[in-house]
Write an enzyme that holds these catalytic residues in place. Structure first.
Site: not given
Ligand code: NAP
Length: 320
Positions: A161, A239, A268, A286
């Site tokens: 997403r 992360r 953190e 963060h």
């Molecule tokens: P999402 O829609 O589930 O997308 C995660 C993506 O990562 C998917 O495309 C998935 O594809 C891939 N992925 C999962 N495991 C993986 C692995 N082991 N190696 C490589 N790729 C992998 O999640 P989202 O809503 O975009 O959020 C993603 C992440 O952003 C969250 O989990 C969170 O840790 C981080 N985040 C950070 C902040 C911040 O404040 N900086 C805020 C919100 C979120 P596949 O399943 O095909 O591998």
């Protein structure tokens, strides 16, 4: 509305930081115990562990098996955030504890910060600000030239997403997109690379938007950074655990990458002090989802998940 059959509000442990107005709303609905940090054990918590039925917690708060085992009647852990790498999900599953998160509502803001860090790093926005404030423009003349994102390739690790929204923003700035996931998507026009190393070799800016946790621990290591190369930039809005920070400091010291924009860190709020010395690194506390609007939506969704559980309805965002 959230009262149980005996008329009492369910007891919920809330782990900060969660915005005060969300805490106020939760206090109206639940019998609330607020824990300032997951490592703290005040008497108000220890004296009430038997009564606690739910937890509201930031997704990165370290709620491990030992902590959950303190609360024998725990039924649900509602994460404030889309990532839920802080919680021991397998313990929760084994003990019938539901886990929820807050996807979608934060996607735009996090992608915005990813683009902001990309621009800030390539265009020396923060370095330029420091330069002006220090009087160096007056005394030393113009700042060294920066780099345009236009025509550069953004390599996205984790094209989900947030990754997709970041791709849209980067395309608007003239960048091309490539990505690495565990599996190739059949619904995007972007080239797929089968490893982080292969993606790093192919791109100019490597942006991380994958989950944290054991599966991605130190995924971005010395080999990936070497593949990114001396003209390559690293952007991390995923992360801190995804990056081997010692290898990153080493790569920056050796100028074997061009710079980095980092919102997240392994321990953190302890940021490796070695990073403070690099002009070509932009640091954030963060805060990718930290707008009033998004944090309010996240807080309300966290409460919605708790309410659904206590009212016997399906959770809107059940992850386990
Ligand atoms: P999402 O829609 O589930 O997308 C995660 C993506 O990562 C998917 O495309 C998935 O594809 C891939 N992925 C999962 N495991 C993986 C692995 N082991 N190696 C490589 N790729 C992998 O999640 P989202 O809503 O975009 O959020 C993603 C992440 O952003 C969250 O989990 C969170 O840790 C981080 N985040 C950070 C902040 C911040 O404040 N900086 C805020 C919100 C979120 P596949 O399943 O095909 O591998």
């Amino acid at each position: 509305m959230s009262e149980s059959s005996d008329g009492a509000k369910p007891c919920v442990l809330l782990i900060d930081p969660i915005p005060s107005w969300i805490v106020d709303r939760a206090r109206d609905l639940f019998d609330l115990i607020v824990l300032p940090h997951e490592d703290e054990r005040p008497a108000e918590f220890l004296d009430n562990v038997d009564r606690i039925l739910g937890i509201a917690m930031p997704g990165f708060a370290r709620v491990n098996a030992a902590m959950m085992a303190l609360m024998p009647n725990l039924q649900i852990a509602a994460c404030f955030g889309v990532g839920y790498d802080g919680i021991d999900v397998s313990y929760a599953k084994q003990h019938g504890i539901a886990v929820s998160n807050t996807p979608e509502v934060l996607t735009d803001c996090v992608a915005d910060l990813g683009m902001a860090l990309t621009l800030a790093t390539l265009r020396k926005v923060v370095e330029g600000d420091r330069y002006v404030r220090a009087g160096r423009w007056r005394s030393e003349g113009i700042l060294d030239l920066s780099h345009s994102p236009r025509g550069r390739c953004l390599g996205i690790v984790g094209l989900g997403r947030i990754g997709m929204e970041l791709a849209k923003r980067a395309e608007a700035f003239g960048m091309t997109i490539a990505y690495y996931n565990r599996s190739e998507r059949d619904d995007v026009p972007y080239p797929y690379h089968a490893s982080a190393v292969a993606l790093a070799e192919a791109c100019d800016v490597l942006a991380l938007t994958c989950p944290g946790g054991a599966a991605t621990l130190n995924l971005i290591n010395a080999e990936v950074l070497e593949a990114l190369g001396p003209k390559g930039y690293l952007i991390n809005i995923a992360r801190g655990s995804v990056v081997d920070e010692a290898a990153l400091v080493q790569a920056l010291s050796a100028q074997s990458i061009a710079g980095a924009g980092l919102d997240v860190f392994a321990d953190e709020p302890m940021v490796p002090e070695a990073l403070f010395a690099f002009e070509n690194v932009v640091l954030q506390p963060h805060q990718a989802s930290a707008t009033v609007e998004t944090r309010t939506a996240m807080g309300n969704l966290t409460i919605d998940n708790l309410l659904a559980h206590f009212q016997g309805r399906l959770l809107p965002n059940k992850v386990a």
